[in-house]
Every structure is written in structure tokens, then in C-alpha cells.
Design a protein around this motif. Structure first.
Motif, mmCIF file in Angstrom:
data_model
loop_
_atom_site.group_PDB
_atom_site.id
_atom_site.type_symbol
_atom_site.label_atom_id
_atom_site.label_comp_id
_atom_site.label_asym_id
_atom_site.label_seq_id
_atom_site.Cartn_x
_atom_site.Cartn_y
_atom_site.Cartn_z
ATOM 1 N N SER A 84 0.828 -1.204 0.000
ATOM 2 C CA SER A 84 0.000 0.000 0.000
ATOM 3 C C SER A 84 0.864 1.257 0.000
ATOM 4 C CB SER A 84 -0.941 0.004 1.217
ATOM 5 O OG SER A 84 -0.198 -0.022 2.424
ATOM 6 N N ASN A 85 1.981 1.195 0.724
ATOM 7 C CA ASN A 85 2.901 2.318 0.746
ATOM 8 C C ASN A 85 3.473 2.574 -0.641
ATOM 9 O OD1 ASN A 85 3.812 4.191 2.673
ATOM 10 N ND2 ASN A 85 5.841 3.296 2.684
ATOM 11 N N TYR A 86 3.863 1.504 -1.313
ATOM 12 C CA TYR A 86 4.418 1.628 -2.659
ATOM 13 C C TYR A 86 3.412 2.281 -3.598
ATOM 14 C CZ TYR A 86 5.576 0.251 -7.423
ATOM 15 O OH TYR A 86 5.820 0.262 -8.779
ATOM 16 N N ARG A 87 2.155 1.826 -3.560
ATOM 17 C CA ARG A 87 1.137 2.356 -4.463
ATOM 18 C C ARG A 87 0.832 3.824 -4.173
ATOM 19 N NH1 ARG A 87 1.281 0.256 -9.118
ATOM 20 N NH2 ARG A 87 1.812 -1.946 -8.889
ATOM 21 N N THR A 88 0.806 4.184 -2.890
ATOM 22 C CA THR A 88 0.558 5.574 -2.524
ATOM 23 C C THR A 88 1.604 6.499 -3.138
ATOM 24 O OG1 THR A 88 -0.520 4.971 -0.442
ATOM 25 C CG2 THR A 88 0.374 7.198 -0.602
ATOM 26 N N ARG A 189 5.718 -1.265 -20.315
ATOM 27 C CA ARG A 189 4.329 -1.614 -20.023
ATOM 28 C C ARG A 189 4.192 -2.932 -19.250
ATOM 29 N NH1 ARG A 189 4.237 0.060 -25.319
ATOM 30 N NH2 ARG A 189 3.897 -2.039 -26.125
ATOM 31 N N ARG A 190 4.869 -2.995 -18.108
ATOM 32 C CA ARG A 190 4.730 -4.146 -17.214
ATOM 33 C C ARG A 190 4.387 -3.645 -15.820
ATOM 34 N NH1 ARG A 190 10.030 -7.663 -18.890
ATOM 35 N NH2 ARG A 190 9.572 -8.770 -16.942
ATOM 36 N N GLN A 191 3.652 -4.427 -15.066
ATOM 37 C CA GLN A 191 3.199 -4.039 -13.741
ATOM 38 C C GLN A 191 4.124 -4.590 -12.660
ATOM 39 O OE1 GLN A 191 0.471 -2.077 -12.546
ATOM 40 N NE2 GLN A 191 0.647 -1.381 -14.666
ATOM 41 N N VAL A 192 4.627 -3.704 -11.801
ATOM 42 C CA VAL A 192 5.423 -4.141 -10.651
ATOM 43 C C VAL A 192 4.489 -4.832 -9.663
ATOM 44 C CG1 VAL A 192 6.867 -3.390 -8.727
ATOM 45 C CG2 VAL A 192 7.080 -2.270 -10.964
ATOM 46 N N SER A 193 4.849 -6.047 -9.260
ATOM 47 C CA SER A 193 3.954 -6.849 -8.418
ATOM 48 C C SER A 193 4.449 -7.015 -6.989
ATOM 49 C CB SER A 193 3.748 -8.235 -9.043
ATOM 50 O OG SER A 193 3.032 -9.082 -8.182
ATOM 51 N N THR A 226 15.001 -8.059 -5.029
ATOM 52 C CA THR A 226 14.632 -8.522 -6.370
ATOM 53 C C THR A 226 13.168 -8.183 -6.592
ATOM 54 O OG1 THR A 226 16.203 -10.371 -6.149
ATOM 55 C CG2 THR A 226 14.619 -10.474 -7.963
ATOM 56 N N VAL A 227 12.903 -7.421 -7.637
ATOM 57 C CA VAL A 227 11.557 -6.929 -7.928
ATOM 58 C C VAL A 227 10.975 -7.710 -9.102
ATOM 59 C CG1 VAL A 227 10.182 -4.906 -8.550
ATOM 60 C CG2 VAL A 227 12.198 -4.642 -7.081
ATOM 61 N N TYR A 228 9.710 -8.144 -8.953
ATOM 62 C CA TYR A 228 9.050 -8.976 -9.961
ATOM 63 C C TYR A 228 7.830 -8.267 -10.531
ATOM 64 C CZ TYR A 228 11.843 -12.744 -7.913
ATOM 65 O OH TYR A 228 12.871 -13.519 -7.448
ATOM 66 N N ASP A 229 7.441 -8.679 -11.757
ATOM 67 C CA ASP A 229 6.228 -8.145 -12.346
ATOM 68 C C ASP A 229 5.049 -9.060 -12.046
ATOM 69 O OD1 ASP A 229 6.319 -10.305 -14.078
ATOM 70 O OD2 ASP A 229 6.818 -9.111 -15.861
ATOM 71 N N GLU A 231 3.624 -11.216 -13.716
ATOM 72 C CA GLU A 231 3.771 -12.577 -14.226
ATOM 73 C C GLU A 231 4.954 -13.287 -13.577
ATOM 74 O OE1 GLU A 231 3.782 -12.679 -18.486
ATOM 75 O OE2 GLU A 231 2.088 -11.300 -18.648
ATOM 76 N N ASN A 232 5.415 -12.714 -12.448
ATOM 77 C CA ASN A 232 6.503 -13.294 -11.657
ATOM 78 C C ASN A 232 7.831 -13.337 -12.412
ATOM 79 O OD1 ASN A 232 7.044 -14.213 -9.002
ATOM 80 N ND2 ASN A 232 7.278 -16.302 -9.742
ATOM 81 N N ARG A 233 8.013 -12.394 -13.314
ATOM 82 C CA ARG A 233 9.280 -12.268 -14.020
ATOM 83 C C ARG A 233 10.108 -11.171 -13.352
ATOM 84 N NH1 ARG A 233 7.082 -10.983 -19.938
ATOM 85 N NH2 ARG A 233 5.833 -9.593 -18.606
ATOM 86 N N PRO A 234 11.388 -11.426 -13.067
ATOM 87 C CA PRO A 234 12.205 -10.403 -12.405
ATOM 88 C C PRO A 234 12.448 -9.200 -13.309
ATOM 89 C CG PRO A 234 13.539 -12.316 -12.988
ATOM 90 C CD PRO A 234 12.121 -12.686 -13.279
ATOM 91 N N LEU A 235 12.286 -8.024 -12.713
ATOM 92 C CA LEU A 235 12.492 -6.772 -13.433
ATOM 93 C C LEU A 235 13.798 -6.090 -13.057
ATOM 94 C CD1 LEU A 235 8.936 -5.238 -12.874
ATOM 95 C CD2 LEU A 235 9.845 -5.940 -15.089
ATOM 96 N N GLU A 236 14.151 -6.212 -11.789
ATOM 97 C CA GLU A 236 15.273 -5.432 -11.265
ATOM 98 C C GLU A 236 15.879 -6.159 -10.076
ATOM 99 O OE1 GLU A 236 15.861 -0.972 -9.279
ATOM 100 O OE2 GLU A 236 14.128 -2.203 -8.757
ATOM 101 N N VAL A 237 17.183 -6.032 -9.943
ATOM 102 C CA VAL A 237 17.867 -6.372 -8.698
ATOM 103 C C VAL A 237 18.508 -5.092 -8.189
ATOM 104 C CG1 VAL A 237 19.754 -7.635 -7.598
ATOM 105 C CG2 VAL A 237 18.286 -8.782 -9.267
#
Length: 256
Positions: A84-88, A189-193, A226-229, A231-237
Motif C-alpha cells: 500500500s505504501n508503494y502504491r501511494t 508496459r509491465r506491472q510491478v507486483s 529482487t523486484v518482480y512483475d 507474471e513473476n518475471r524479475p524486473l530489477e535487482v
């Protein structure tokens, strides 16, 4: 001599430490001169110097050549990790670090040290689920609070993800990289999950001590996120080295 002060300098240390901790001596305030302290405590300047050296070793004071001894500024950032903090912060168009520092009444800054494309280090390739010898784009930054460095942050992205985007350029990105990644009209155009974080405490290297202006004996915390989208694909370390005396971490996890 009172009990608990077996050494003359110890009373000076205890008194000044208490004044600093309680706020009677505020961050950035100049301490009385050696002569003044020697007269106040009925002792000698070498004894006062020994007391001040101990306070410096504890990270409570710092010296300025030709100016004197000052209470060391030491901003402490409380970082709340939650969805929730991230989305805010995303909705406000602010990177999470900048937003949380501002919420605590301090001034954030991110300085870009380097942006480069290179062969992925083995650990980074493993976390990003890349093949051996795959390339990544790394953005190296220094995080500052009220002008003081508190963290070194290296963010790694798959080169295929970052290609032909501003991620590869040594300049700031409005709203941060996640804003670019999630932009529905942008190139990715990918969503951080979600993210997974590992925290490792250790003593700093000589370079880290210099970069973060650490006092002797202050450890660092290595934070590997490690940040995932969606679809559980890693976006960033994101590999951060943070000053342990400047951070508080709080994690809020919804179990259901």
C-alpha cells in the motif's frame, strides 16, 4: 571522584553523551572549546581531547579543521516496506525513498554516480533469471538526506528490458524507473507486483567508509531486493549498501 567515573575523562564523556542524546546539544551545534571544558571539569586539555576522541569514535561528534568539535548530524530514515505504501507513492509520482524522507521532514537527494551496460555478475544473473554472459544495465546512485550520504544503491536491469529507454541514460527519470516500467503508453508496459529482500549486516569496505562518511566501528547493511512483475518475471535487482546508524526498517506483511 564519584563512583562510576574511575577516569577523569569519563565524566566528560558521560555528560556530553547525555546532552547529545537528550537533545540539549543539537545536531550541528558546536561544543565548548577544550579550554572551556578543561576549566569546567577541573582537568587538563589532553584529558579533554581523550574524552572528545571517544565521543568521535562513538559517532556522536565530528571535528572541523580550525573550527572545533560539533555534534555530528545523523539523519535516521524510517523505511516502511509495504504494498500500500508503494502504491501511494507511485500515485503521487514520487520514488519511494524520496517520498518517505520528505514525509519525515527531511530533504532527499539521489545523485547518479554511473550508468553502464556490462556483463551480469553471477549473483545478479541468477536473481534476474538470465543466461550466463547476459548483459545488464546498472544505474549506480548515492542517496543523501539533508545533504549527508546514507546509502549507495546499484540497480540492475536486463539489457533487453532497458534497451532504447532512458534507463540507459545517466539522468534522472521522472517518478523513478518504476513509473517508466508501468507507464501504459511507455516502452515496457509491465506491472510491478512484489519484491523479495535479503538483508546482510557486515563491516564496510574502505571505499564504503569513505563514500558514506562512516565513523569507525559503524557497520553497514547490504540490502538485496529482487523486484518482480505481475507474471513473476524479475524486473530489477537493487543492491543497496546503507549506513546502519542511519536506517530503521519496518516490514508490513499481509498474511491473508
Amino acid at each position: 571522584m564519584s563512583e562510576g567515573h574511575a577516569f577523569p575523562y569519563q565524566r566528560i564523556v558521560d555528560d556530553l553523551r547525555t546532552e547529545i542524546i537528550t537533545g540539549n546539544l543539537t545536531f550541528g551545534e558546536k561544543l565548548p572549546s577544550e579550554n572551556t571544558l578543561a576549566q569546567r571539569y577541573g582537568t587538563t586539555r589532553p584529558t579533554v581531547r581523550r574524552a572528545l576522541a571517544l565521543l568521535k569514535a562513538e559517532g556522536l561528534v565530528t571535528t572541523r579543521q580550525g573550527q572545533g568539535v560539533f555534534v555530528r548530524p545523523k539523519p535516521r530514515v524510517r523505511l516502511l516496506i509495504s504494498g500500500s505504501n508503494y502504491r501511494t507513492h507511485r500515485e503521487a509520482g514520487l520514488p519511494g525513498f524520496n517520498a518517505q524522507v520528505r514525509e519525515q521532514g527531511m530533504s532527499p537527494e539521489q545523485r547518479i554516480r554511473d550508468v553502464a551496460t556490462l556483463d551480469a555478475p553471477a549473483e545478479i544473473a541468477h536473481r534476474l533469471e538470465l543466461d550466463q554472459n547476459a548483459q545488464v544495465v546498472v544505474r549506480r546512485r548515492t542517496f543523501l538526506v539533508d545533504g549527508l550520504p546514507i546509502a549507495l544503491c546499484d540497480s540492475y536491469y536486463p539489457a533487453a528490458l532497458a534497451a532504447d529507454t532512458v534507463i540507459t541514460q545517466p539522468r534522472r527519470i521522472k517518478g523513478g524507473v518504476y513509473a517508466l516500467i508501468e507507464d501504459p503508453d511507455g516502452p515496457i508496459r509491465r506491472q510491478v507486483s512484489h519484491s523479495v529482500e535479503d538483508l546482510i549486516c557486515r563491516m564496510p569496505t574502505r571505499e564504503e567508509t569513505t563514500e558514506l562518511n562512516l565513523m569507525p566501528g559503524v557497520p553497514v547493511v547490504r540490502v538485496i531486493r529482487t523486484v518482480y512483475d505481475s507474471e513473476n518475471r524479475p524486473l530489477e535487482v537493487q543492491e543497496s549498501t546503507v549506513a546502519a546508524d542511519s536506517h530503521e526498517f519496518r516490514y508490513e506483511v499481509k498474511m491473508r
